[in-house]
Scaffold this motif. Structure first.
Motif, PDB file in Angstrom:
ATOM      1  N   ASN A 108      58.386  59.108  37.257  1.00  0.00           N
ATOM      2  CA  ASN A 108      59.355  60.018  36.649  1.00  0.00           C
ATOM      3  C   ASN A 108      60.678  59.939  37.393  1.00  0.00           C
ATOM      4  O   ASN A 108      60.746  59.512  38.550  1.00  0.00           O
ATOM      5  N   TYR A 137      55.492  65.605  32.276  1.00  0.00           N
ATOM      6  CA  TYR A 137      54.446  64.708  31.768  1.00  0.00           C
ATOM      7  C   TYR A 137      53.117  65.458  31.619  1.00  0.00           C
ATOM      8  O   TYR A 137      52.351  65.197  30.692  1.00  0.00           O
ATOM      9  N   ARG A 138      52.866  66.403  32.523  1.00  0.00           N
ATOM     10  CA  ARG A 138      51.662  67.224  32.385  1.00  0.00           C
ATOM     11  C   ARG A 138      51.722  68.028  31.086  1.00  0.00           C
ATOM     12  O   ARG A 138      50.747  68.105  30.329  1.00  0.00           O
ATOM     13  N   MET A 139      52.916  68.602  30.789  1.00  0.00           N
ATOM     14  CA  MET A 139      53.074  69.388  29.565  1.00  0.00           C
ATOM     15  C   MET A 139      52.931  68.508  28.320  1.00  0.00           C
ATOM     16  O   MET A 139      52.571  68.997  27.243  1.00  0.00           O
ATOM     17  N   CYS A 145      49.781  64.266  29.920  1.00  0.00           N
ATOM     18  CA  CYS A 145      49.391  63.256  30.905  1.00  0.00           C
ATOM     19  C   CYS A 145      48.523  63.908  31.990  1.00  0.00           C
ATOM     20  O   CYS A 145      48.883  64.960  32.529  1.00  0.00           O
ATOM     21  N   THR A 146      47.403  63.314  32.299  1.00  0.00           N
ATOM     22  CA  THR A 146      46.508  63.925  33.291  1.00  0.00           C
ATOM     23  C   THR A 146      46.662  63.303  34.681  1.00  0.00           C
ATOM     24  O   THR A 146      46.476  63.982  35.686  1.00  0.00           O
ATOM     25  N   TYR A 178      48.996  60.682  37.550  1.00  0.00           N
ATOM     26  CA  TYR A 178      50.392  60.603  37.970  1.00  0.00           C
ATOM     27  C   TYR A 178      51.163  59.742  36.974  1.00  0.00           C
ATOM     28  O   TYR A 178      50.656  58.732  36.478  1.00  0.00           O
ATOM     29  N   HIS A 179      52.368  60.119  36.684  1.00  0.00           N
ATOM     30  CA  HIS A 179      53.261  59.349  35.813  1.00  0.00           C
ATOM     31  C   HIS A 179      54.568  59.176  36.568  1.00  0.00           C
ATOM     32  O   HIS A 179      55.117  60.147  37.080  1.00  0.00           O
ATOM     33  N   ILE A 239      56.891  65.391  37.098  1.00  0.00           N
ATOM     34  CA  ILE A 239      55.436  65.462  36.897  1.00  0.00           C
ATOM     35  C   ILE A 239      55.045  66.626  35.994  1.00  0.00           C
ATOM     36  O   ILE A 239      54.087  66.521  35.229  1.00  0.00           O
ATOM     37  N   HIS A 240      55.810  67.722  36.065  1.00  0.00           N
ATOM     38  CA  HIS A 240      55.497  68.887  35.228  1.00  0.00           C
ATOM     39  C   HIS A 240      55.690  68.562  33.744  1.00  0.00           C
ATOM     40  O   HIS A 240      54.899  68.963  32.898  1.00  0.00           O
TER      41      HIS A 240
END
Lengths: 199, 199
Positions: A112, A101-103, A106-107, A109-110, A98-99
């Motif tokens: 992973n 995709y956030r970086m 992505c805002t 949930y993705h 999740i970290h």
């Protein structure tokens, strides 16, 4: 020998036991799909396949047909028995999480590979003590002469495959990588299904 | 700012706290000595510096001046502020352990970086949940064009050094690698003392 076919949908994961001597063929059905792979000693989740210990033993960055992958106690866990995919696999990069995709921007949930690992193990009522560095089958992480590391589209053609053999009793986990914000799974950035054949 | 000098004898280890903003200079006093380095979030030993997450973030196999090393939760832990050693460091190879020395032919106990990690943490009444893949400062693991990985003698000259800065509060651990059965610490295969300067 009896074979079991497992269909692994894009972005999802599966975990199952392999007895010593059993094999699993990972078929890149549509080509270009990365499959994050982990192995744990059956009975001790604290002993797991370790890329850093395997690299010392292989004397290589990446496994090739014949390579033996070790646990963090340096016991043989898996042997790469065959590879028709072009021989490009990654042992250097962490599983997406999740970290990551956030970086990447992505805002929400993705899906992973890190959560996929625990999701698959959870179905066996198991959990990993941490996320070991995965064997990223078919991932094309190019190392440049100056040490730069660039994620390029995989070279594995449709229908190509890798066969792994268990060197001891293990829990093996596969995640069809959900990465669609980088060319990890091809220039079309579209995760795809793969097939597993257990013998 | 007040400085603390720590003498780290060959084959031994040390662990201490670094507050955010503090720095440590690792001086390769005699040249050619590898220093295995780990970092843990102060207060949560399950969050530790991860080579596989750092490689993704750096876009590099090896850190250079300016590189930021991440935890397994992708938080910045350490920044390489300066490097006068020639820029050759390893992120690929596991810490040496009793299994490795046994495989090299050692029959008795051999000091090793894996036990050194726990020995140093034990003095702080801490323990690591596993042995993270270390940042092997000054280690010269040459990657050949065909993917082969060869341990060559370090290039770091006597008195050369690396400076690391803490990006958050950490426990940092250093082990002056005891390897004397391979040219990890130089062609003379003789582990040597190093100095640490904490500011």
């Amino acid at each position: 020998m009896a074979q079991t076919l497992i269909h692994l949908p894009a972005r999802h994961s599966t975990a199952f036991r392999l007895a010593k001597g059993q094999t699993v063929r990972i078929v890149n059905t549509h080509g270009g799909q990365v499959v994050d792979t982990w192995a744990f000693a059956d009975g001790d989740m604290n002993e797991f396949m370790s890329m850093e210990h395997s690299r010392v033993h292989m004397g290589r960055v990446n496994p090739i047909a014949g390579s033996v992958l070790l646990s963090n106690a340096r016991r043989p866990m898996l042997r790469m028995l065959a590879d028709t995919s072009g021989g490009v696999h990654d042992t250097l990069l962490a599983a997406c999480d999740i970290h990551r995709y956030r970086m990447l921007g992505c805002t929400g949930y993705h899906r992973n590979c890190t959560d996929n690992l625990q999701e698959a193990l959870g179905r066996l009522r198991l959990s990993a003590p941490e996320t070991p560095s995965p064997l990223n089958l078919f991932q094309n992480s190019a190392i440049k002469p100056d040490g730069a590391l660039v994620i390029e589209p995989p070279v594995a053609p449709p229908g190509s495959h890798v066969t792994l053999g268990a060197e001891l009793g293990i829990i093996i986990v596969f995640s069809a990588c959900p990465q669609d914000m980088a060319p990890t799974n091809g220039a079309d950035m579209t995760p795809k299904d793969v097939e597993l054949i257990v013998s």
